[in-house]
Design a protein around this motif. Structure first.
Motif, mmCIF file in Angstrom:
data_model
loop_
_atom_site.group_PDB
_atom_site.id
_atom_site.type_symbol
_atom_site.label_atom_id
_atom_site.label_comp_id
_atom_site.label_asym_id
_atom_site.label_seq_id
_atom_site.Cartn_x
_atom_site.Cartn_y
_atom_site.Cartn_z
ATOM 1 N N VAL A 106 35.086 44.253 33.131
ATOM 2 C CA VAL A 106 35.655 43.549 34.277
ATOM 3 C C VAL A 106 36.242 42.202 33.853
ATOM 4 C CG1 VAL A 106 33.540 42.443 35.173
ATOM 5 C CG2 VAL A 106 35.348 43.089 36.746
ATOM 6 N N ILE A 107 35.592 41.511 32.918
ATOM 7 C CA ILE A 107 36.128 40.224 32.448
ATOM 8 C C ILE A 107 37.311 40.455 31.492
ATOM 9 C CG2 ILE A 107 35.634 38.151 31.047
ATOM 10 C CD1 ILE A 107 34.453 37.968 33.828
ATOM 11 N N GLY A 108 37.112 41.307 30.491
ATOM 12 C CA GLY A 108 38.185 41.574 29.537
ATOM 13 C C GLY A 108 39.415 42.151 30.221
ATOM 14 N N GLY A 109 39.189 43.070 31.138
ATOM 15 C CA GLY A 109 40.302 43.684 31.867
ATOM 16 C C GLY A 109 41.027 42.649 32.723
ATOM 17 N N SER A 110 40.253 41.796 33.378
ATOM 18 C CA SER A 110 40.864 40.764 34.228
ATOM 19 C C SER A 110 41.630 39.761 33.364
ATOM 20 C CB SER A 110 39.783 40.027 35.038
ATOM 21 O OG SER A 110 39.058 40.943 35.825
ATOM 22 N N MET A 111 41.050 39.414 32.195
ATOM 23 C CA MET A 111 41.729 38.527 31.245
ATOM 24 C C MET A 111 43.064 39.150 30.833
ATOM 25 S SD MET A 111 40.598 35.704 29.736
ATOM 26 C CE MET A 111 39.175 34.636 29.954
ATOM 27 N N HIS A 120 33.314 30.291 28.608
ATOM 28 C CA HIS A 120 32.572 31.001 29.654
ATOM 29 C C HIS A 120 33.253 30.788 31.012
ATOM 30 C CE1 HIS A 120 28.489 31.489 31.951
ATOM 31 N NE2 HIS A 120 29.296 32.506 32.127
ATOM 32 N N PRO A 121 33.871 31.842 31.548
ATOM 33 C CA PRO A 121 34.504 31.699 32.865
ATOM 34 C C PRO A 121 33.461 31.632 33.985
ATOM 35 C CG PRO A 121 34.701 33.968 32.096
ATOM 36 C CD PRO A 121 34.033 33.198 30.991
ATOM 37 N N MET A 122 33.635 30.707 34.902
ATOM 38 C CA MET A 122 32.729 30.635 36.070
ATOM 39 C C MET A 122 33.286 31.533 37.175
ATOM 40 S SD MET A 122 30.191 28.560 35.495
ATOM 41 C CE MET A 122 30.190 29.477 33.971
ATOM 42 N N ALA A 123 33.555 32.751 36.809
ATOM 43 C CA ALA A 123 34.102 33.715 37.759
ATOM 44 C C ALA A 123 33.760 35.083 37.232
ATOM 45 C CB ALA A 123 35.613 33.555 37.858
ATOM 46 N N GLY A 124 33.626 36.017 38.106
ATOM 47 C CA GLY A 124 33.304 37.369 37.678
ATOM 48 C C GLY A 124 33.172 38.240 38.905
ATOM 49 N N LYS A 125 32.555 39.363 38.698
ATOM 50 C CA LYS A 125 32.349 40.290 39.805
ATOM 51 C C LYS A 125 31.014 40.945 39.598
ATOM 52 C CE LYS A 125 36.698 42.041 41.583
ATOM 53 N NZ LYS A 125 37.509 43.249 41.730
ATOM 54 N N GLU A 126 30.359 41.363 40.689
ATOM 55 C CA GLU A 126 29.094 42.053 40.486
ATOM 56 C C GLU A 126 29.311 43.477 39.998
ATOM 57 O OE1 GLU A 126 30.110 40.587 43.165
ATOM 58 O OE2 GLU A 126 29.600 41.617 45.023
ATOM 59 N N SER A 127 30.497 44.017 40.233
ATOM 60 C CA SER A 127 30.775 45.359 39.720
ATOM 61 C C SER A 127 31.304 45.238 38.298
ATOM 62 C CB SER A 127 31.828 46.043 40.579
ATOM 63 O OG SER A 127 31.464 45.949 41.932
ATOM 64 N N SER A 128 30.904 46.168 37.431
ATOM 65 C CA SER A 128 31.366 46.072 36.051
ATOM 66 C C SER A 128 32.325 47.200 35.706
ATOM 67 C CB SER A 128 30.166 46.030 35.100
ATOM 68 O OG SER A 128 29.296 47.092 35.364
ATOM 69 N N GLY A 170 43.279 40.479 37.730
ATOM 70 C CA GLY A 170 43.773 39.244 37.134
ATOM 71 C C GLY A 170 43.631 38.027 38.029
ATOM 72 N N ARG A 171 43.363 38.272 39.311
ATOM 73 C CA ARG A 171 43.332 37.137 40.244
ATOM 74 C C ARG A 171 41.955 36.495 40.395
ATOM 75 N NH1 ARG A 171 45.787 40.800 44.869
ATOM 76 N NH2 ARG A 171 44.103 42.002 43.922
ATOM 77 N N ILE A 172 40.926 37.115 39.776
ATOM 78 C CA ILE A 172 39.570 36.577 40.018
ATOM 79 C C ILE A 172 39.372 35.191 39.420
ATOM 80 C CG2 ILE A 172 38.435 38.833 40.262
ATOM 81 C CD1 ILE A 172 37.226 38.436 37.461
ATOM 82 N N PHE A 173 40.271 34.786 38.523
ATOM 83 C CA PHE A 173 40.097 33.481 37.881
ATOM 84 C C PHE A 173 40.753 32.349 38.665
ATOM 85 C CE2 PHE A 173 40.453 36.498 34.108
ATOM 86 C CZ PHE A 173 39.084 36.691 34.035
ATOM 87 N N GLY A 185 45.220 30.845 35.597
ATOM 88 C CA GLY A 185 44.744 30.586 36.953
ATOM 89 C C GLY A 185 43.539 29.678 37.111
ATOM 90 N N PHE A 186 42.858 29.354 36.012
ATOM 91 C CA PHE A 186 41.690 28.482 36.182
ATOM 92 C C PHE A 186 42.153 27.111 36.657
ATOM 93 C CE2 PHE A 186 39.931 31.772 33.506
ATOM 94 C CZ PHE A 186 38.704 31.969 34.103
ATOM 95 N N MET A 187 41.318 26.493 37.493
ATOM 96 C CA MET A 187 41.699 25.222 38.100
ATOM 97 C C MET A 187 41.139 24.063 37.292
ATOM 98 S SD MET A 187 40.762 24.153 41.994
ATOM 99 C CE MET A 187 39.026 23.938 41.532
ATOM 100 N N LYS A 188 40.035 24.339 36.614
ATOM 101 C CA LYS A 188 39.324 23.251 35.935
ATOM 102 C C LYS A 188 38.736 23.793 34.648
ATOM 103 C CE LYS A 188 35.654 21.606 38.174
ATOM 104 N NZ LYS A 188 34.959 20.906 39.255
ATOM 105 N N VAL A 189 38.922 23.062 33.546
ATOM 106 C CA VAL A 189 38.263 23.440 32.298
ATOM 107 C C VAL A 189 37.303 22.314 31.931
ATOM 108 C CG1 VAL A 189 38.538 24.016 29.859
ATOM 109 C CG2 VAL A 189 40.249 24.795 31.513
ATOM 110 N N VAL A 190 36.034 22.647 31.857
ATOM 111 C CA VAL A 190 35.009 21.651 31.585
ATOM 112 C C VAL A 190 34.566 21.804 30.134
ATOM 113 C CG1 VAL A 190 32.736 20.785 32.301
ATOM 114 C CG2 VAL A 190 34.227 21.913 33.981
#
Lengths: 282, 282
Positions: B10-15, B118-126, B133-136, B165-170
């Protein structure tokens, strides 16, 4: 049918809007401590009149829906005992039932009917301006009829609830309601407040994702209302907090022991329960 | 620029989808244990090729993004150490940083650059099929550059993150990341699992509202991944669980003592913090 809503906050206002849209009663009246709110609702076309006093409305109302804090609901019934029309159905929407039903039973005129109620829907923001007739759509509603309630009136109330958008009406005894709600509603609020008041918050707030946001949503709480609810339902919420503390200590021990097998089992079980919850439409 | 993504979940695919849409690299390749997933992504027009092996991709990639479980990310770097192109930026997306960065540092070729992420975004489904691509969009991303990272490469990675799409990089040190994430991400998952596995669930499930639903959303957990994360970050998550247990016991005591004043104060403070969190766009 004439309906009076007592308390035009987020629940009362949403009730009024949903009733106006879906039931179209002969008259929909409201009572609120703040006259400006009544004026606003009148100007919004939600209520039919703002020029009469409580007594006039109650003398002609077939149903009175109390959307105030729990104690205020009982106080309202006490103060207006002589004003209700014969056979009026009085119902409330507050998050505690045993104490209210008990107090109402002690004082209620025999020709009136009281059915306790509690919508499983709401908003973290309070006040009429946040009210929205659509918040009930698809939600559940708990009612707590007892031996003093006639089945016709229970049916009438249920019909109204379905018409304004609730998907499911669950009948419980007042003690069952209070036990269950301690878990399904009060505990999430307590957890949200505990998590967000953690000393880790300050350092962590730049790194928040969806899980933290969802988990703490209801920490934006109406502190007077919830203090009343939590203390009124003391025994049940204390049981739930203790039980959660035990469960957390158990997870703590599993992680501490690097027991990956047990941890996976526990997480797997959780994920199955959560997924089934979705399938069951809860 | 050529980019290879390792692990099309889900993360790699969204990336991959977000990169395809927003960066348009010369070549976007992917590696996955499941060839059918690669085929699907290729047919979706997300990746550019599926006929070569890992070695070929890595020899031409300027950036490699590891979207696997933590241990698998380190294993991938070890097994492919001789395949990376000189000066490649390697980054990962896993929820633990100290352990990974430490292990990578021990073995990494000097001409390669590793920046933990480490993205502070994800999904409970894997799985790839849930990738989007929009989850970020609007989310935060933590990176953990250390003294071995060049500022140009950190800047390059940050640019890519903003573009997708990330708004903030910490920027955090790996230990700070692990401490903070134990609170902002791991604790909510632990709580969700604890709450939903409660013995009260069976009785309560007919009476669920939004607060319970939101609070337990992430209980639908990937049990292998999260077991690994929780045990890898053992010290920090144990501290957070203990701290929450203390806070819950404190609330328990306040309610037990009917201390309405203290309860209101605590709830009021929570609601203020939660509301400020919204204003600050977290």
């Amino acid at each position: 049918m004439n309906i009076t809503i007592v308390g035009l906050g987020v629940i009362g206002g949403s009730m009024a809007k949903a009733i106006r849209e879906n039931i179209r009663p002969e008259n929909l009246w409201a009572v609120d401590v703040d006259f400006n709110i009544l004026k606003e609702a009148y100007e919004d076309g939600i209520i039919d009149d703002i020029n009469s006093d409580v007594k006039i409305y109650l003398e002609s109302s077939d149903m009175v829906i109390l959307c105030t804090y729990p104690k205020a609901a009982v106080d309202f019934i006490v103060s207006n005992m002589d004003n209700f029309k014969r056979n009026t159905i009085i119902t409330d929407t507050s998050g505690i039932k045993s104490k209210i039903v008990e107090e109402v039973r002690k004082i209620l005129r025999q020709d009136l009917e009281f059915i306790g109620g509690h919508p499983m829907a709401g908003k973290e923001s309070s006040g009429y301006k946040y009210s929205d007739g659509r918040i009930f759509r698809g939600a559940s509603y708990i009612i707590t009829p007892d031996e003093y309630c006639s089945s016709e009136n229970v049916l009438l109330l249920k019909e109204l609830l379905f018409k304004i958008g609730f998907m499911k009406v669950v009948e419980l005894t007042p003690p069952s309601h209070d036990k269950i709600v301690a878990y399904t509603s009060q505990l999430p609020h307590v957890i949200a407040c505990a998590v967000i008041s953690s000393k880790s918050f300050e350092e962590g707030k730049e790194c928040i994702g969806g899980s933290f946001r969802d988990m703490t949503r209801v920490a934006d709480i109406n502190c007077q209302l919830w203090s009343e609810l939590l203390i009124d339902n003391k025994e049940n919420i204390l049981t739930e907090i203790s039980s959660l503390v035990d469960d957390l200590k158990n997870i703590h021990a599993i992680i501490e022991n690097n027991d990956r097998y047990k941890l996976e089992e526990l997480l797997k079980r959780s994920s199955i329960i959560r997924r089934e919850m979705n399938y069951e439409g809860n």
